[in-house]
Design a protein around this motif. Structure first.
Motif, mmCIF file in Angstrom:
data_model
loop_
_atom_site.group_PDB
_atom_site.id
_atom_site.type_symbol
_atom_site.label_atom_id
_atom_site.label_comp_id
_atom_site.label_asym_id
_atom_site.label_seq_id
_atom_site.Cartn_x
_atom_site.Cartn_y
_atom_site.Cartn_z
ATOM 1 N N TYR A 71 0.835 -1.190 0.000
ATOM 2 C CA TYR A 71 0.000 0.000 0.000
ATOM 3 C C TYR A 71 0.876 1.248 0.000
ATOM 4 C CZ TYR A 71 -4.161 -2.688 1.437
ATOM 5 O OH TYR A 71 -5.218 -3.557 1.498
ATOM 6 N N ARG A 72 0.304 2.325 -0.478
ATOM 7 C CA ARG A 72 0.938 3.630 -0.381
ATOM 8 C C ARG A 72 0.029 4.555 0.415
ATOM 9 N NH1 ARG A 72 2.117 6.901 -5.837
ATOM 10 N NH2 ARG A 72 -0.142 7.247 -5.728
ATOM 11 N N GLN A 73 0.629 5.326 1.298
ATOM 12 C CA GLN A 73 -0.113 6.309 2.075
ATOM 13 C C GLN A 73 0.568 7.654 1.869
ATOM 14 O OE1 GLN A 73 -0.164 5.755 6.349
ATOM 15 N NE2 GLN A 73 -2.039 6.948 6.580
ATOM 16 N N GLN A 74 0.014 8.455 0.999
ATOM 17 C CA GLN A 74 0.582 9.763 0.733
ATOM 18 C C GLN A 74 0.293 10.696 1.905
ATOM 19 O OE1 GLN A 74 -1.242 9.955 -3.299
ATOM 20 N NE2 GLN A 74 0.854 10.329 -4.000
ATOM 21 N N PRO A 75 1.108 11.733 2.046
ATOM 22 C CA PRO A 75 0.981 12.608 3.225
ATOM 23 C C PRO A 75 -0.438 13.095 3.459
ATOM 24 C CG PRO A 75 2.959 13.160 1.987
ATOM 25 C CD PRO A 75 2.226 12.137 1.170
ATOM 26 N N GLY A 76 -0.931 12.852 4.649
ATOM 27 C CA GLY A 76 -2.260 13.316 5.023
ATOM 28 C C GLY A 76 -3.400 12.581 4.361
ATOM 29 N N GLN A 77 -3.107 11.473 3.712
ATOM 30 C CA GLN A 77 -4.157 10.770 2.986
ATOM 31 C C GLN A 77 -4.321 9.339 3.492
ATOM 32 O OE1 GLN A 77 -4.276 11.223 -1.234
ATOM 33 N NE2 GLN A 77 -3.192 13.168 -1.200
ATOM 34 N N SER A 78 -5.271 8.657 2.897
ATOM 35 C CA SER A 78 -5.553 7.288 3.299
ATOM 36 C C SER A 78 -4.656 6.317 2.534
ATOM 37 C CB SER A 78 -7.022 6.984 3.036
ATOM 38 O OG SER A 78 -7.359 5.743 3.594
ATOM 39 N N LEU A 79 -4.920 5.059 2.721
ATOM 40 C CA LEU A 79 -4.108 4.025 2.089
ATOM 41 C C LEU A 79 -4.677 3.668 0.728
ATOM 42 C CD1 LEU A 79 -3.807 3.599 5.294
ATOM 43 C CD2 LEU A 79 -2.878 1.379 4.632
ATOM 44 N N THR A 80 -3.777 3.464 -0.211
ATOM 45 C CA THR A 80 -4.146 3.035 -1.546
ATOM 46 C C THR A 80 -3.374 1.775 -1.874
ATOM 47 O OG1 THR A 80 -4.509 5.322 -2.242
ATOM 48 C CG2 THR A 80 -4.230 3.677 -3.976
ATOM 49 N N LEU A 81 -4.083 0.765 -2.327
ATOM 50 C CA LEU A 81 -3.439 -0.497 -2.673
ATOM 51 C C LEU A 81 -2.638 -0.330 -3.964
ATOM 52 C CD1 LEU A 81 -3.116 -3.550 -2.064
ATOM 53 C CD2 LEU A 81 -5.152 -3.922 -3.487
ATOM 54 N N GLU B 164 -2.867 -2.521 -9.224
ATOM 55 C CA GLU B 164 -4.107 -1.756 -9.270
ATOM 56 C C GLU B 164 -3.996 -0.661 -10.331
ATOM 57 O OE1 GLU B 164 -6.902 -2.553 -7.319
ATOM 58 O OE2 GLU B 164 -5.594 -4.312 -7.156
ATOM 59 N N SER B 165 -5.145 -0.144 -10.670
ATOM 60 C CA SER B 165 -5.184 0.922 -11.658
ATOM 61 C C SER B 165 -4.338 2.102 -11.186
ATOM 62 C CB SER B 165 -6.636 1.374 -11.859
ATOM 63 O OG SER B 165 -6.702 2.473 -12.728
ATOM 64 N N GLY B 166 -3.504 2.588 -12.083
ATOM 65 C CA GLY B 166 -2.645 3.719 -11.758
ATOM 66 C C GLY B 166 -1.258 3.330 -11.309
#
Lengths: 113, 117
Positions: free
Chosen positions: B35-45, B58-60
């Motif tokens: 997962y990636r968690q960009q600053p101040g944001q939620s988690l993205t697979l 995943e897409s992107g």
């Protein structure tokens, strides 16, 4: 499409006060729901989960959550907050016949002494 | 629950370089996730990594940018290639607790905090 909404970006409570963090989801079937906590500089720790059965779920650290299908909600509660509960809380839904989790944007909890 | 470690815990890197993040689990698991968690944001697979097969992105997210290895049932690596400041994030690995059944719980590592200058 599945989604998770945590309406409150920041919440501040006094130590000893009760806490409720809101989570609403959008999903076509019965969801698998999770609450995680992330302390500063740490990874995510699972607080509790709902798969089926009793809609009131007990978790670690004195937290509980209630699944309300009619409201598409899975709110997290704690009767008395401790200073160590200050952290960011994430609600997540297990999305269908995959292993994907969809996370909400998180609620940052601040606890006043 | 599984005990998961990640290396490095944090790093500061220069633009254009690559960083490989390691994820080690104390038990054999079928499914591992990045997962990636960009600053101040939620988690993205980013991707799902099964042992013995290509990772599913995943897409992107693309393999050239985020190549993943899964050489055995307890270990995985994620490489962030040709980094730019936009790659500054926390990268987390997670594992599934069960046998890959629908709804199994995911447990997360402590994360790798990456800053790209």
């Amino acid at each position: 499409a599945q989604s998770v909404t945590q309406p409150d970006i920041h919440i501040t409570v006094s130590e000893g006060a009760s806490l409720e963090l809101r989570c609403n989801y959008s999903y076509g079937a019965t969801p698998y729901l999770f609450w995680y906590v992330q302390s500063p500089g740490q990874g995510l720790q699972l607080l509790l989960k709902y798969f089926s059965g009793d809609t009131l779920v007990q978790g670690i650290k004195g937290f509980e959550a209630e699944f309300k299908r009619s409201q598409s909600s899975f709110n997290l509660r704690k009767p008395s907050v401790h200073w160590s509960d200050a952290a960011e809380y994430f609600c997540a839904v297990g999305a269908g016949r995959t292993y994907k989790y969809i996370f909400g944007t998180g609620t940052r909890l601040k606890v006043l002494a | 629950s599984a005990v998961i470690s990640q290396k490095p815990s944090r790093d500061i890197c220069q633009r254009g370089t690559s960083l490989t993040i390691q994820c080690q689990v104390d038990s054999q698991v079928t499914m591992m996730f990045w997962y990636r968690q960009q600053p101040g944001q939620s988690l993205t697979l980013i991707a799902t990594a099964n042992q013995g097969s290509e990772a599913t992105y995943e897409s992107g997210f693309v393999i050239d940018k985020f190549p993943i290895s899964r050489p055995n049932l307890t270990f995985s690596t994620l490489t962030v290639s040709n980094m730019s400041p936009e790659d500054s994030s926390i990268y987390l690995c997670s594992v599934e607790s069960g046998q890959g059944a629908y709804g199994d719980t995911q447990y997360f590592g402590p994360g790798t905090r990456l800053t790209v200058l």
